[in-house]
Design an enzyme around this catalytic site. Structure first.
Site, PDB file in Angstrom:
ATOM      1  NE  ARG A 189      -3.637  -1.327   0.971  1.00  0.00           N
ATOM      2  CZ  ARG A 189      -4.008  -2.447   1.578  1.00  0.00           C
ATOM      3  NH1 ARG A 189      -4.190  -2.472   2.870  1.00  0.00           N
ATOM      4  NH2 ARG A 189      -4.224  -3.549   0.870  1.00  0.00           N
ATOM      5  CG  HIS A 234      -1.267   5.456  -0.155  1.00  0.00           C
ATOM      6  ND1 HIS A 234      -2.071   6.260   0.620  1.00  0.00           N
ATOM      7  CD2 HIS A 234      -2.007   4.351  -0.418  1.00  0.00           C
ATOM      8  CE1 HIS A 234      -3.241   5.674   0.811  1.00  0.00           C
ATOM      9  NE2 HIS A 234      -3.230   4.506   0.203  1.00  0.00           N
ATOM     10  CG  HIS A 239      -8.235  -3.448  -1.866  1.00  0.00           C
ATOM     11  ND1 HIS A 239      -9.296  -2.604  -2.142  1.00  0.00           N
ATOM     12  CD2 HIS A 239      -7.212  -2.636  -1.504  1.00  0.00           C
ATOM     13  CE1 HIS A 239      -8.920  -1.342  -1.958  1.00  0.00           C
ATOM     14  NE2 HIS A 239      -7.661  -1.339  -1.575  1.00  0.00           N
ATOM     15  CG  ASN A 257      -0.792   9.201   2.746  1.00  0.00           C
ATOM     16  OD1 ASN A 257      -1.297   8.298   2.082  1.00  0.00           O
ATOM     17  ND2 ASN A 257      -0.227  10.268   2.193  1.00  0.00           N
TER      18      ASN A 257
END
Length: 333
Positions: free
Chosen positions: A65, A69, A196, A96
Site C-alpha cells: 500500500r 500511495h 486488496h 496516509n
C-alpha cells in the site's frame, strides 16, 4: 549515393532521439541498473523484507500500500517516507495516517542493509519498489522483474495529497479518470485493486454502506445481506472506527479471492463493489475470479506501469542517506 546514406543515418538518429525524449523517464528505468554499482541489491532487500515479515505479518499489505500511495502523489520517488517535525509531510495527510507503520519500517530496514554494502548508491524509491514486489512474492504471488534507476524526490507536502488518492466511495468513472492521469488503463485499475486481496481496512471507510447508504435504504443493497450482517457485528454504530476489518477472507495470501468476493457481492469498499456492479468492468472481474493466471499477468503488467509514474532519474532528485529525511544540502522544500 554516399550523401543520401549520410542523410538517412542522421535522420535515423534524430528520430531515435525524439522517440527517447517522447518516452521520457519511462525509457530511463532498466532492470539491471545496479549491476555494477550494487549487484546484490535485490538479494539484500529481499532478505530485509523476509526478516521483517517473520517479525510482523502486516509488513505485506503495509509495504504494498505504501508503494501505491507514494507513486500517486509526486510519482514513485519515496516522498511518502519523509518525516516532518511540523507534521506537514505527505505521510501526515489524513488518508496516509492509515498506512501501517510496518511498511515504513520495512523500507527503512532494507535501506540500512543496502547502505551497509553500497553506501549512497541505491535510492529509497527503488528500495520501496523492490520491497513491494518482494511482499507480493512472499505472500504467494508470482515473481516479476522490477525496473530500477529512480531517484528520491525533494518535495513531500501533505497539502499536495488531497484529490490525488482514490476514495473508498469512488465509482468506476472516478477511478478511471484518476488512474488515467498516470497512464493507467481500466484493466490496470481492476488489477491493482486486486492488492486488496491483502490486508485490512477500517470501519470508518465503509460504515456508510451499513447505516446511512441512502434515504430509501440504510444498507447498500449491492452488499450480500449475510455479509452486511457480519460487518455490522464487527462494526456496530458506536464502535471505534479504526477497528481493522479484513479486505478478503485470505488477508495474508496473494490470490484471486478478492475477485471471487466481488462476484459474491462481498466487496468491502464501494470502490471495490463498483468493479463488479458496473457493466464496463464486470467481465474483467469475472475473468480474474475464474482465471488466477490472467489476474497475475495483469497485476504484474500494472505494477510495472505504476512503477514508472512520475519517476526522477539522471540528475533529478537525490539519493537519500536516510529515507525519512532529505539530504542536508537540499533542505526540506
Amino acid at each position: 549515393m554516399e550523401v543520401w546514406r549520410g542523410l538517412l543515418v542522421i535522420s535515423g538518429l534524430v528520430l531515435m532521439m525524439i522517440d527517447m525524449q517522447g518516452r521520457g523517464s519511462e525509457a530511463r528505468l532498466v532492470e539491471n541498473f545496479y549491476s555494477s554499482s550494487c549487484p546484490n541489491v535485490e538479494f539484500i532487500v529481499k532478505q530485509a523484507v523476509s526478516t521483517k515479515l517473520s517479525q510482523n505479518p502486516p509488513t505485506i499489505p503495509g509495504t504494498l500500500r505504501l508503494f501505491f500511495h507514494d507513486c500517486f502523489i509526486e510519482g514513485c520517488d519515496a516522498s511518502i517516507m519523509i518525516a516532518s517535525s511540523n507534521g506537514d509531510a505527505e505521510k501526515d495527510y489524513s488518508d496516509n495516517l492509515y498506512l501501517a507503520a510496518d511498511g515504513f519500517d520495512t523500507v527503512v530496514k532494507a535501506k540500512q542493509a543496502v547502505e551497509a554494502q553500497c553506501a549512497g548508491v541505491v535510492s529509497c524509491a527503488d528500495i520501496l519498489a523492490l520491497a513491494a514486489r518482494d511482499v507480493v512474492v512472499l505472500a504467494g504471488g508470482l515473481a516479476f522483474n522490477v525496473e530500477l534507476g529512480r531517484r528520491d524526490g525533494l518535495i513531500s507536502k501533505a497539502s499536495r495529497v488531497p484529490g490525488n488518492l482514490p476514495e473508498p466511495s469512488f465509482n468506476l468513472k472516478q477511478l478511471n479518470t484518476m488512474f488515467a492521469k498516470h497512464n493507467l488503463s481500466q484493466t490496470d485499475v481492476i488489477a491493482l485493486s486486486g492488492a486488496h486481496t491483502l490486508g485490512f481496512s477500517h470501519c470508518s471507510r465503509f460504515a456508510s454502506r451499513l447505516y446511512s447508504f441512502s434515504n430509501s435504504s440504510a444498507v447498500d443493497p449491492s452488499l450480500d445481506p449475510g455479509y452486511a450482517k457480519q460487518l455490522m457485528s464487527t462494526c456496530p454504530r458506536d464502535v471505534d472506527t479504526s477497528i481493522p476489518v479484513n479486505l478478503d477472507p485470505t488477508p495474508q495470501t496473494f490470490d484471486n479471492a478478492y475477485y471471487q468476493n466481488l462476484v459474491a457481492r462481498k466487496g468491502l469498499l464501494t470502490s471495490d463493489e463498483v468493479l463488479f456492479s458496473d457493466s464496463a468492468s464486470k467481465p474483467t472481474v469475472i475473468d480474474f475470479a475464474n482465471n488466477p493466471g490472467n489476474f497475475n499477468g495483469a497485476f504484474i503488467a500494472a505494477m510495472r506501469k505504476l512503477g514508472r509514474v512520475g519517476v526522477k532519474t539522471g540528475n533529478e532528485g537525490e539519493i537519500r542517506k536516510d529515507c525519512a529525511a532529505f539530504n542536508h544540502d537540499h533542505g526540506d522544500s
